[in-house]
Design a protein around this motif. Structure first.
Motif, short mmCIF file in Angstrom:
data_model
loop_
_atom_site.label_atom_id
_atom_site.label_comp_id
_atom_site.label_asym_id
_atom_site.label_seq_id
_atom_site.Cartn_x
_atom_site.Cartn_y
_atom_site.Cartn_z
N THR A 39 6.78 3.25 -3.86
CA THR A 39 6.66 2.43 -2.66
C THR A 39 7.96 2.43 -1.86
O THR A 39 9.03 2.73 -2.40
CB THR A 39 6.30 0.98 -3.01
N ARG A 90 5.00 1.29 2.51
CA ARG A 90 4.21 2.50 2.26
C ARG A 90 4.09 2.70 0.76
O ARG A 90 5.02 2.38 0.01
CB ARG A 90 4.90 3.69 2.91
N GLY A 104 -0.06 3.04 4.23
CA GLY A 104 0.94 2.03 4.52
C GLY A 104 0.51 1.04 5.57
O GLY A 104 -0.62 1.09 6.06
#
Length: 114
Positions: A56, A49, A34
């Motif tokens: 995500t 991230r 991330g």
């Protein structure tokens, strides 16, 4: 493990930048990777991230403007930042996590000028 981040710079409000982070080993060896950012005097905060499976997550402040992606063949994770605002000005850090370790790259400065 080395994480090499690049792509920061100076951009005007509303502009775009793309940050990339090259890892020294296969990115699938990490649970997730991330981007964090930090403004002087404030805590480092998570920006985006991507986990091993591909899901995500984003900070509310960047949803709809930033996109995290990865290139498995190049062992690289990128952050496309659009519609940049002055509040996005910060040092951005690449991060990689395993079950018991955090790895950090050197920060790259993003400055959004009005």
């Amino acid at each position: 493990v080395q994480l090499q981040a690049y792509g920061g710079g100076l951009v005007q409000v509303g502009g775009s930048l793309r940050l990339s982070c090259a890892a020294s080993r296969r990115i699938f060896s990490f649970n997730d990777m991330g981007w964090y950012r930090q403004v002087q005097g404030k805590q480092r905060e998570l920006v985006a991230r991507i986990i091993r499976g591909g899901n995500t997550a984003y900070a509310d402040s960047v949803k709809g403007r930033f996109t995290i992606s990865r290139d498995v063949a190049k062992n690289t994770v990128s952050l496309q930042m659009n519609s940049l605002q002055p509040d996005d000005t910060a040092v951005y850090y690449c991060n990689a996590r395993t079950y018991d370790m955090h790895y950090w790259g050197k920060g790259t400065l993003v400055t959004v000028s009005s």
